[in-house]
Design a protein around this motif. Structure first.
Motif, PDB file in Angstrom:
ATOM      1  N   HIS A 248      -3.755   0.841  -6.844  1.00  0.00           N
ATOM      2  CA  HIS A 248      -3.854   0.433  -5.431  1.00  0.00           C
ATOM      3  C   HIS A 248      -5.279   0.028  -5.045  1.00  0.00           C
ATOM      4  O   HIS A 248      -5.557  -0.134  -3.854  1.00  0.00           O
ATOM      5  CB  HIS A 248      -3.358   1.555  -4.511  1.00  0.00           C
ATOM      6  CG  HIS A 248      -1.879   1.771  -4.577  1.00  0.00           C
ATOM      7  ND1 HIS A 248      -0.980   0.992  -3.884  1.00  0.00           N
ATOM      8  CD2 HIS A 248      -1.141   2.663  -5.277  1.00  0.00           C
ATOM      9  CE1 HIS A 248       0.253   1.404  -4.144  1.00  0.00           C
ATOM     10  NE2 HIS A 248       0.188   2.420  -4.987  1.00  0.00           N
TER      11      HIS A 248
ATOM     12  N   ARG B 224       2.175  -6.811  -6.527  1.00  0.00           N
ATOM     13  CA  ARG B 224       0.721  -6.950  -6.659  1.00  0.00           C
ATOM     14  C   ARG B 224       0.379  -8.177  -7.500  1.00  0.00           C
ATOM     15  O   ARG B 224      -0.567  -8.895  -7.204  1.00  0.00           O
ATOM     16  CB  ARG B 224       0.154  -5.662  -7.279  1.00  0.00           C
ATOM     17  CG  ARG B 224      -1.326  -5.672  -7.553  1.00  0.00           C
ATOM     18  CD  ARG B 224      -2.152  -5.253  -6.349  1.00  0.00           C
ATOM     19  NE  ARG B 224      -3.559  -5.496  -6.588  1.00  0.00           N
ATOM     20  CZ  ARG B 224      -4.547  -4.784  -6.108  1.00  0.00           C
ATOM     21  NH1 ARG B 224      -4.326  -3.781  -5.294  1.00  0.00           N
ATOM     22  NH2 ARG B 224      -5.799  -5.087  -6.359  1.00  0.00           N
TER      23      ARG B 224
ATOM     24  N   ARG C  29      -1.602  10.978  -0.745  1.00  0.00           N
ATOM     25  CA  ARG C  29      -0.522  10.780  -1.692  1.00  0.00           C
ATOM     26  C   ARG C  29       0.489  11.909  -1.507  1.00  0.00           C
ATOM     27  O   ARG C  29       0.183  12.920  -0.887  1.00  0.00           O
ATOM     28  CB  ARG C  29      -1.039  10.834  -3.147  1.00  0.00           C
ATOM     29  CG  ARG C  29      -2.034   9.738  -3.525  1.00  0.00           C
ATOM     30  CD  ARG C  29      -1.352   8.392  -3.670  1.00  0.00           C
ATOM     31  NE  ARG C  29      -2.231   7.371  -4.220  1.00  0.00           N
ATOM     32  CZ  ARG C  29      -2.943   6.514  -3.493  1.00  0.00           C
ATOM     33  NH1 ARG C  29      -2.901   6.549  -2.170  1.00  0.00           N
ATOM     34  NH2 ARG C  29      -3.682   5.587  -4.072  1.00  0.00           N
TER      35      ARG C  29
ATOM     36  N   MET D 180      -7.650   8.839   1.417  1.00  0.00           N
ATOM     37  CA  MET D 180      -6.293   8.272   1.290  1.00  0.00           C
ATOM     38  C   MET D 180      -5.373   9.411   0.876  1.00  0.00           C
ATOM     39  O   MET D 180      -5.802  10.303   0.150  1.00  0.00           O
ATOM     40  CB  MET D 180      -6.240   7.207   0.193  1.00  0.00           C
ATOM     41  CG  MET D 180      -6.846   5.864   0.496  1.00  0.00           C
ATOM     42  SD  MET D 180      -6.457   5.052   2.044  1.00  0.00           S
ATOM     43  CE  MET D 180      -4.697   4.876   1.970  1.00  0.00           C
TER      44      MET D 180
ATOM     45  N   ILE E 128       0.825  -1.223   0.000  1.00  0.00           N
ATOM     46  CA  ILE E 128       0.000   0.000   0.000  1.00  0.00           C
ATOM     47  C   ILE E 128       0.857   1.271   0.000  1.00  0.00           C
ATOM     48  O   ILE E 128       0.367   2.357  -0.280  1.00  0.00           O
ATOM     49  CB  ILE E 128      -0.989  -0.041   1.201  1.00  0.00           C
ATOM     50  CG1 ILE E 128      -2.230   0.806   0.948  1.00  0.00           C
ATOM     51  CG2 ILE E 128      -0.315   0.331   2.496  1.00  0.00           C
ATOM     52  CD1 ILE E 128      -3.420   0.463   1.807  1.00  0.00           C
TER      53      ILE E 128
ATOM     54  N   THR F 203     -11.849  -1.962   8.638  1.00  0.00           N
ATOM     55  CA  THR F 203     -12.601  -1.533   7.463  1.00  0.00           C
ATOM     56  C   THR F 203     -13.861  -2.400   7.268  1.00  0.00           C
ATOM     57  O   THR F 203     -14.952  -1.884   7.063  1.00  0.00           O
ATOM     58  CB  THR F 203     -11.727  -1.675   6.210  1.00  0.00           C
ATOM     59  OG1 THR F 203     -11.097  -2.957   6.245  1.00  0.00           O
ATOM     60  CG2 THR F 203     -10.670  -0.599   6.127  1.00  0.00           C
TER      61      THR F 203
ATOM     62  N   HIS G  20       5.672  -2.058  -7.047  1.00  0.00           N
ATOM     63  CA  HIS G  20       4.274  -2.359  -6.740  1.00  0.00           C
ATOM     64  C   HIS G  20       3.684  -3.354  -7.747  1.00  0.00           C
ATOM     65  O   HIS G  20       2.976  -4.290  -7.373  1.00  0.00           O
ATOM     66  CB  HIS G  20       3.440  -1.072  -6.715  1.00  0.00           C
ATOM     67  CG  HIS G  20       1.993  -1.328  -6.464  1.00  0.00           C
ATOM     68  ND1 HIS G  20       1.086  -1.568  -7.474  1.00  0.00           N
ATOM     69  CD2 HIS G  20       1.280  -1.449  -5.309  1.00  0.00           C
ATOM     70  CE1 HIS G  20      -0.100  -1.801  -6.961  1.00  0.00           C
ATOM     71  NE2 HIS G  20      -0.017  -1.736  -5.642  1.00  0.00           N
TER      72      HIS G  20
ATOM     73  N   CYS H 133      -8.394  -1.610  -3.748  1.00  0.00           N
ATOM     74  CA  CYS H 133      -8.360  -2.564  -2.636  1.00  0.00           C
ATOM     75  C   CYS H 133      -8.253  -4.031  -3.093  1.00  0.00           C
ATOM     76  O   CYS H 133      -9.143  -4.547  -3.767  1.00  0.00           O
ATOM     77  CB  CYS H 133      -9.615  -2.389  -1.791  1.00  0.00           C
ATOM     78  SG  CYS H 133      -9.684  -3.550  -0.424  1.00  0.00           S
TER      79      CYS H 133
HETATM   80  C1  HEM Z   1      -6.192  -1.046  -0.360  1.00  0.00           C
HETATM   81  C2  HEM Z   1     -10.556   0.183   1.403  1.00  0.00           C
HETATM   82  C3  HEM Z   1     -11.144  -4.366   3.078  1.00  0.00           C
HETATM   83  C4  HEM Z   1      -6.591  -5.380   1.830  1.00  0.00           C
HETATM   84  C5  HEM Z   1      -7.344  -0.340  -0.062  1.00  0.00           C
HETATM   85  C6  HEM Z   1      -7.628   1.007  -0.508  1.00  0.00           C
HETATM   86  C7  HEM Z   1      -8.831   1.348   0.015  1.00  0.00           C
HETATM   87  C8  HEM Z   1      -9.331   0.228   0.763  1.00  0.00           C
HETATM   88  C9  HEM Z   1      -9.556   2.673  -0.141  1.00  0.00           C
HETATM   89  C10 HEM Z   1      -6.762   1.854  -1.443  1.00  0.00           C
HETATM   90  C11 HEM Z   1      -5.593   2.485  -0.749  1.00  0.00           C
HETATM   91  C12 HEM Z   1      -4.867   3.498  -1.605  1.00  0.00           C
HETATM   92  O1  HEM Z   1      -5.303   3.844  -2.706  1.00  0.00           O
HETATM   93  O2  HEM Z   1      -3.828   3.990  -1.146  1.00  0.00           O
HETATM   94  C13 HEM Z   1     -11.093  -0.943   1.998  1.00  0.00           C
HETATM   95  C14 HEM Z   1     -12.440  -1.034   2.523  1.00  0.00           C
HETATM   96  C15 HEM Z   1     -12.598  -2.312   2.999  1.00  0.00           C
HETATM   97  C16 HEM Z   1     -11.358  -3.029   2.762  1.00  0.00           C
HETATM   98  C17 HEM Z   1     -13.458   0.094   2.518  1.00  0.00           C
HETATM   99  C18 HEM Z   1     -13.790  -2.962   3.652  1.00  0.00           C
HETATM  100  C19 HEM Z   1     -15.022  -2.571   3.480  1.00  0.00           C
HETATM  101  C20 HEM Z   1      -9.983  -5.043   2.857  1.00  0.00           C
HETATM  102  C21 HEM Z   1      -9.752  -6.431   3.173  1.00  0.00           C
HETATM  103  C22 HEM Z   1      -8.459  -6.709   2.859  1.00  0.00           C
HETATM  104  C23 HEM Z   1      -7.877  -5.495   2.300  1.00  0.00           C
HETATM  105  C24 HEM Z   1     -10.802  -7.392   3.758  1.00  0.00           C
HETATM  106  C25 HEM Z   1      -7.694  -7.994   2.976  1.00  0.00           C
HETATM  107  C26 HEM Z   1      -7.921  -8.935   3.842  1.00  0.00           C
HETATM  108  C27 HEM Z   1      -6.103  -4.287   1.133  1.00  0.00           C
HETATM  109  C28 HEM Z   1      -4.766  -4.240   0.577  1.00  0.00           C
HETATM  110  C29 HEM Z   1      -4.643  -2.995  -0.053  1.00  0.00           C
HETATM  111  C30 HEM Z   1      -5.911  -2.307   0.135  1.00  0.00           C
HETATM  112  C31 HEM Z   1      -3.712  -5.331   0.658  1.00  0.00           C
HETATM  113  C32 HEM Z   1      -3.424  -2.441  -0.784  1.00  0.00           C
HETATM  114  C33 HEM Z   1      -3.543  -2.672  -2.264  1.00  0.00           C
HETATM  115  C34 HEM Z   1      -2.416  -2.033  -3.052  1.00  0.00           C
HETATM  116  O3  HEM Z   1      -1.783  -1.099  -2.562  1.00  0.00           O
HETATM  117  O4  HEM Z   1      -2.179  -2.500  -4.186  1.00  0.00           O
HETATM  118  N1  HEM Z   1      -8.406  -0.805   0.690  1.00  0.00           N
HETATM  119  N2  HEM Z   1     -10.475  -2.163   2.164  1.00  0.00           N
HETATM  120  N3  HEM Z   1      -8.836  -4.516   2.313  1.00  0.00           N
HETATM  121  N4  HEM Z   1      -6.768  -3.119   0.855  1.00  0.00           N
HETATM  122 FE1  HEM Z   1      -8.639  -2.690   1.400  1.00  0.00          FE
END
Ligand code: HEM
Length: 371
Positions: free
Chosen positions: A321, A66, A265, A263, A55, A216, A62, A323
């Motif tokens: 990025h 990824r 940057r 988020m 992240i 989240t 990345h 999610c």
């Molecule tokens: C990235 C929201 C649930 C794992 C993100 C990002 C958002 C987000 C907004 C983007 C971050 C960015 O642009 O800097 C949410 C919301 C969730 C949720 C609202 C639940 C309702 C989860 C779950 C997991 C997870 C259940 C894993 C078990 C990740 C990971 C990233 C990420 C690994 C990084 C992806 C990357 O940078 O390529 N999430 N998330 N998230 N989320 Fe979620």
């Protein structure tokens, strides 16, 4: 604010705030201009596992990482998790006494994601309370802005990271010897673009999942309870055709009460955003919670409308990025609510319900919701 100054600099914080849908989407997508590496530390040795994780990194690193971790969240993997998530939701429901006061956050939406993550990481269930405590410390903010509060928090976070590191190191070693049906075993065997993940990277990724996937998802489920009980006429429609309407309703909860509001940057170079002149090194905060209520994008944006289709909300971010856990979060929310509705088809909040929001600018959710 969104109409009058969609992009503005807050001189006090020295950061840009971006509020309108098109600009928020642009900031999240324009990886050439906006970096996810928000750490002020130059030396990788000094960085926390989150600051080194997926992240917080930019391409090309990345892209490579990824493509490796995507293998742990494919539709096939997701299908295999469904019965496991169902079992956990049912187990939690069995422990709820309908005759007593029910706090849906404490008894249901709070424990569910941590139990799911424990299961998919393949770590023993009895460690779940330690999990929750660790993940709370990692996402915690200082009690106040005093240097003492900030020092205390940093101390606790460093201790937490160390404990998590030691804990996962042992688990990864065990999985290498005896693989199971879990993410760590999948990642240990994954290869992409000629690379594999190092042990350190796998540990960092486990810590990221714990932090990114717990609070989240808890908040998404709690916010769904909040919306469904606030608008009983909408809930009636969901009851009539749960399978058809629930996935759309969950998308609308994500838009209407977004669990992650923003988020940030860092600008890589001097750049223009509308009329705003952003300088290299400036912090830019993309407010998805605001974008998701932008009338220019969503008709009747202030209305909770489960028939909204398409619903291009930005609650899970946008671009590279986006999610990684979105399919899992959707699956957990759908199963949690489906199972709850099966048990309590006529549930509603009582006249003396109590609801306590989380005090945070970046996170939208509930600390307590006694129906
Ligand atoms: C990235 C929201 C649930 C794992 C993100 C990002 C958002 C987000 C907004 C983007 C971050 C960015 O642009 O800097 C949410 C919301 C969730 C949720 C609202 C639940 C309702 C989860 C779950 C997991 C997870 C259940 C894993 C078990 C990740 C990971 C990233 C990420 C690994 C990084 C992806 C990357 O940078 O390529 N999430 N998330 N998230 N989320 Fe979620």
């Amino acid at each position: 604010m969104r109409k009058e100054s969609p992009v503005r600099k807050d001189e006090k914080r020295g950061a840009w705030d971006v509020f309108d849908y098109q600009s928020v989407k642009y900031v999240l997508e324009a990886k050439e201009f906006f970096s996810s590496n928000r750490s002020k530390k130059q030396d990788d040795q000094q960085k926390s596992p989150i600051e080194l994780s997926l992240i917080s990194i930019d391409p090309p690193k990345h892209t490579q990482m990824r493509s490796l971790v995507n293998k742990a969240f494919t539709p096939k993997v997701m299908k295999a998790w469904r019965p496991r998530v169902e079992r956990i939701a049912k187990q939690l429901l069995d422990n709820i006494d309908p005759a007593a006061d029910i706090d849906v956050v404490k008894q249901f939406s709070y424990p569910l994601p941590v139990m799911v993550i424990a299961e998919i990481l393949g770590v023993p269930l009895q460690d779940q309370s330690r999990f929750k405590e660790w993940s709370n410390w990692v996402v915690a903010g200082p009690k106040d802005n005093s240097p003492e509060a900030i020092r205390l928090l940093e101390e606790n976070q460093q201790r937490t990271y160390h404990e998590l590191y030691v804990y996962f190191k042992e688990i990864v070693r065990n999985k290498r010897e005896t693989p199971g049906e879990d993410i760590i075993s999948v990642l240990l065997g994954a290869k992409a673009l000629g690379a594999v993940l190092t042990e350190e990277e796998i540990i960092g990724f486990c810590i990221l999942l714990l932090v990114a996937g717990n609070e989240t998802t808890t908040n998404l489920i709690s916010n769904a309870f909040y919306c469904f009980t606030e608008f009983p006429e909408v809930f009636e429609e969901i009851i009539k055709d749960t399978e058809g309407t629930l996935p759309l309703a969950i998308e609308e909860v994500l838009r209407y009460r977004s669990p992650v509001q923003a988020m940030s940057r860092v600008a890589k170079e001097d750049t223009l955003l509308g009329e705003a002149r952003i300088k290299a090194g400036d912090i830019v905060v993309a407010w998805m919670g605001s974008a998701n209520r932008d009338e220019q994008q969503f008709k009747d944006a202030g209305r909770f409308n489960i028939k909204r289709k398409p619903n291009p909300h930005l609650a899970f971010g946008k671009g590279i990025h986006f999610c990684l856990g979105a399919p899992l979060a959707r699956l957990e929310a759908e199963i949690a609510l489906q199972e709850w509705i099966k048990r309590y088809p006529a549930f509603k909040r009582s006249d003396d319900f109590t609801l306590e929001p989380i005090q945070s600018t970046f996170v939208y959710g509930l600390k307590e919701f006694k129906l």
